[in-house]
Write a protein that holds these residues in place. Structure first.
Motif, PDB file in Angstrom:
ATOM      1  N   GLU A 192      59.665  16.383   0.865  1.00 47.55           N
ATOM      2  CA  GLU A 192      59.435  16.841  -0.507  1.00 47.55           C
ATOM      3  C   GLU A 192      58.292  17.853  -0.557  1.00 47.55           C
ATOM      4  O   GLU A 192      58.390  18.891  -1.227  1.00 47.55           O
ATOM      5  CB  GLU A 192      59.120  15.644  -1.404  1.00 47.55           C
ATOM      6  N   LYS A 193      57.205  17.577   0.173  1.00 46.84           N
ATOM      7  CA  LYS A 193      56.090  18.526   0.224  1.00 46.84           C
ATOM      8  C   LYS A 193      56.516  19.844   0.856  1.00 46.84           C
ATOM      9  O   LYS A 193      56.117  20.913   0.396  1.00 46.84           O
ATOM     10  CB  LYS A 193      54.925  17.937   1.025  1.00 46.84           C
ATOM     11  N   HIS A 194      57.320  19.747   1.913  1.00 53.06           N
ATOM     12  CA  HIS A 194      57.786  20.955   2.585  1.00 53.06           C
ATOM     13  C   HIS A 194      58.610  21.813   1.628  1.00 53.06           C
ATOM     14  O   HIS A 194      58.406  23.028   1.528  1.00 53.06           O
ATOM     15  CB  HIS A 194      58.615  20.585   3.813  1.00 53.06           C
ATOM     16  N   TYR A 195      59.540  21.190   0.916  1.00 53.60           N
ATOM     17  CA  TYR A 195      60.388  21.942  -0.001  1.00 53.60           C
ATOM     18  C   TYR A 195      59.577  22.513  -1.161  1.00 53.60           C
ATOM     19  O   TYR A 195      59.869  23.596  -1.656  1.00 53.60           O
ATOM     20  CB  TYR A 195      61.536  21.084  -0.522  1.00 53.60           C
ATOM     21  N   LYS A 196      58.540  21.788  -1.583  1.00 55.25           N
ATOM     22  CA  LYS A 196      57.688  22.290  -2.654  1.00 55.25           C
ATOM     23  C   LYS A 196      56.957  23.549  -2.195  1.00 55.25           C
ATOM     24  O   LYS A 196      56.882  24.537  -2.930  1.00 55.25           O
ATOM     25  CB  LYS A 196      56.686  21.217  -3.070  1.00 55.25           C
ATOM     26  N   ARG A 197      56.433  23.526  -0.970  1.00 56.74           N
ATOM     27  CA  ARG A 197      55.755  24.704  -0.433  1.00 56.74           C
ATOM     28  C   ARG A 197      56.726  25.874  -0.288  1.00 56.74           C
ATOM     29  O   ARG A 197      56.391  27.008  -0.622  1.00 56.74           O
ATOM     30  CB  ARG A 197      55.129  24.383   0.917  1.00 56.74           C
ATOM     31  N   MET A 198      57.923  25.590   0.198  1.00 55.72           N
ATOM     32  CA  MET A 198      58.902  26.656   0.367  1.00 55.72           C
ATOM     33  C   MET A 198      59.363  27.208  -0.995  1.00 55.72           C
ATOM     34  O   MET A 198      59.644  28.395  -1.120  1.00 55.72           O
ATOM     35  CB  MET A 198      60.107  26.168   1.166  1.00 55.72           C
ATOM     36  N   GLU A 199      59.406  26.347  -2.002  1.00 59.97           N
ATOM     37  CA  GLU A 199      59.729  26.813  -3.349  1.00 59.97           C
ATOM     38  C   GLU A 199      58.658  27.791  -3.828  1.00 59.97           C
ATOM     39  O   GLU A 199      58.972  28.841  -4.406  1.00 59.97           O
ATOM     40  CB  GLU A 199      59.813  25.620  -4.303  1.00 59.97           C
ATOM     41  N   HIS A 200      57.394  27.460  -3.571  1.00 60.31           N
ATOM     42  CA  HIS A 200      56.309  28.361  -3.955  1.00 60.31           C
ATOM     43  C   HIS A 200      56.379  29.675  -3.182  1.00 60.31           C
ATOM     44  O   HIS A 200      56.091  30.740  -3.738  1.00 60.31           O
ATOM     45  CB  HIS A 200      54.954  27.693  -3.771  1.00 60.31           C
ATOM     46  N   VAL A 201      56.759  29.606  -1.922  1.00 66.75           N
ATOM     47  CA  VAL A 201      56.924  30.833  -1.134  1.00 66.75           C
ATOM     48  C   VAL A 201      58.021  31.700  -1.746  1.00 66.75           C
ATOM     49  O   VAL A 201      57.872  32.922  -1.874  1.00 66.75           O
ATOM     50  CB  VAL A 201      57.237  30.499   0.344  1.00 66.75           C
ATOM     51  N   ALA A 239      56.478  39.298  -5.835  1.00 67.54           N
ATOM     52  CA  ALA A 239      56.106  40.483  -5.063  1.00 67.54           C
ATOM     53  C   ALA A 239      57.219  41.531  -5.092  1.00 67.54           C
ATOM     54  O   ALA A 239      56.952  42.723  -5.308  1.00 67.54           O
ATOM     55  CB  ALA A 239      55.788  40.091  -3.629  1.00 67.54           C
ATOM     56  N   ALA A 240      58.450  41.103  -4.887  1.00 68.61           N
ATOM     57  CA  ALA A 240      59.569  42.050  -4.887  1.00 68.61           C
ATOM     58  C   ALA A 240      59.781  42.632  -6.281  1.00 68.61           C
ATOM     59  O   ALA A 240      60.079  43.828  -6.426  1.00 68.61           O
ATOM     60  CB  ALA A 240      60.842  41.368  -4.388  1.00 68.61           C
ATOM     61  N   SER A 284      65.157  36.173  -3.382  1.00 71.01           N
ATOM     62  CA  SER A 284      64.015  35.271  -3.260  1.00 71.01           C
ATOM     63  C   SER A 284      64.010  34.243  -4.384  1.00 71.01           C
ATOM     64  O   SER A 284      63.645  33.080  -4.172  1.00 71.01           O
ATOM     65  CB  SER A 284      62.721  36.087  -3.261  1.00 71.01           C
ATOM     66  N   GLY A 285      64.416  34.665  -5.581  1.00 70.56           N
ATOM     67  CA  GLY A 285      64.535  33.715  -6.689  1.00 70.56           C
ATOM     68  C   GLY A 285      65.592  32.666  -6.426  1.00 70.56           C
ATOM     69  O   GLY A 285      65.409  31.491  -6.744  1.00 70.56           O
ATOM     70  N   GLY A 286      66.698  33.091  -5.817  1.00 78.40           N
ATOM     71  CA  GLY A 286      67.736  32.133  -5.439  1.00 78.40           C
ATOM     72  C   GLY A 286      67.250  31.143  -4.402  1.00 78.40           C
ATOM     73  O   GLY A 286      67.570  29.947  -4.450  1.00 78.40           O
ATOM     74  N   TYR A 287      66.449  31.621  -3.458  1.00 80.26           N
ATOM     75  CA  TYR A 287      65.873  30.737  -2.443  1.00 80.26           C
ATOM     76  C   TYR A 287      64.936  29.725  -3.097  1.00 80.26           C
ATOM     77  O   TYR A 287      64.972  28.529  -2.763  1.00 80.26           O
ATOM     78  CB  TYR A 287      65.123  31.568  -1.398  1.00 80.26           C
ATOM     79  N   ALA A 288      64.096  30.170  -4.027  1.00 85.62           N
ATOM     80  CA  ALA A 288      63.188  29.258  -4.730  1.00 85.62           C
ATOM     81  C   ALA A 288      63.983  28.213  -5.508  1.00 85.62           C
ATOM     82  O   ALA A 288      63.618  27.030  -5.530  1.00 85.62           O
ATOM     83  CB  ALA A 288      62.276  30.041  -5.663  1.00 85.62           C
ATOM     84  N   PHE A 289      65.075  28.637  -6.138  1.00 87.35           N
ATOM     85  CA  PHE A 289      65.929  27.720  -6.892  1.00 87.35           C
ATOM     86  C   PHE A 289      66.549  26.671  -5.959  1.00 87.35           C
ATOM     87  O   PHE A 289      66.579  25.473  -6.276  1.00 87.35           O
ATOM     88  CB  PHE A 289      67.013  28.522  -7.614  1.00 87.35           C
ATOM     89  N   HIS A 290      67.019  27.137  -4.801  1.00 89.48           N
ATOM     90  CA  HIS A 290      67.594  26.229  -3.804  1.00 89.48           C
ATOM     91  C   HIS A 290      66.559  25.201  -3.352  1.00 89.48           C
ATOM     92  O   HIS A 290      66.854  23.994  -3.276  1.00 89.48           O
ATOM     93  CB  HIS A 290      68.109  27.041  -2.614  1.00 89.48           C
TER      94      HIS A 290
END
Length: 157
Positions: free
Chosen positions: A75-84, A91-92, A127-133
């Motif tokens: 869960e922490k990993h996915y939260k960090r990746m969501e923030h990325v 940025a884009a 990148s937004g799609g990745y954050a959503f995923h």
């Protein structure tokens, strides 16, 4: 220099003086009772069980705890990746706006700036799609952690 005036780091307790293993070779595993990583008595503590490792409870409890901890880490990993993903989107998007401004400001290279704007916009959407995923992966792991931790959801409908 007498032993009483020495710095405290060089003092040894009297009861441990006879048990100190001194070896002339400083490499790992140089002592008679040492393995590849130093002393082999790390597994002989009072909490160690040779069959299953350290005693922390029953096997079921260990599975529940390890499952809960695994789900928490994911869960922490996915939260960090969501923030990325969110940062990438920002940025884009900012770069796309900058290129749109440059297209208006620099009419000679307006075509190049428009292309770069479109590429940046596409990167922002991706990148937004990745954050959503990652957000949905985080939600799934949160549910798994709750179930592993003892909370159960009742599905009424």
């Amino acid at each position: 220099m007498s032993g009483e005036n020495r710095h405290h780091l060089f003092h040894r307790k009297e009861e441990n003086e006879g048990n100190v293993n001194v070896s002339s070779d400083y490499a790992y595993g140089s002592g008679a009772d040492q393995g590849a990583y130093g002393s082999s008595d790390y597994q002989t503590g009072s909490d160690y069980n040779a069959a299953s490792g350290y005693n922390t409870g029953s096997a079921y409890q260990q599975d529940q705890t390890s499952e809960y901890e695994r789900a928490q880490k994911e869960e922490k990993h996915y939260k960090r990746m969501e923030h990325v993903g969110e940062l990438g989107t920002m940025a884009a998007g900012a770069y796309a706006l900058y290129e749109k401004h440059e297209a208006k400001k620099d009419p000679e290279n307006a075509g190049r700036h428009k292309i770069e704007e479109e590429i940046a916009a596409a990167a922002a959407v991706g990148s937004g799609g990745y954050a959503f995923h990652e957000h949905h992966e985080k939600k799934e792991d949160k549910r798994e952690a709750e179930e592993a931790g003892g909370k159960h959801r009742h599905h009424l409908f």
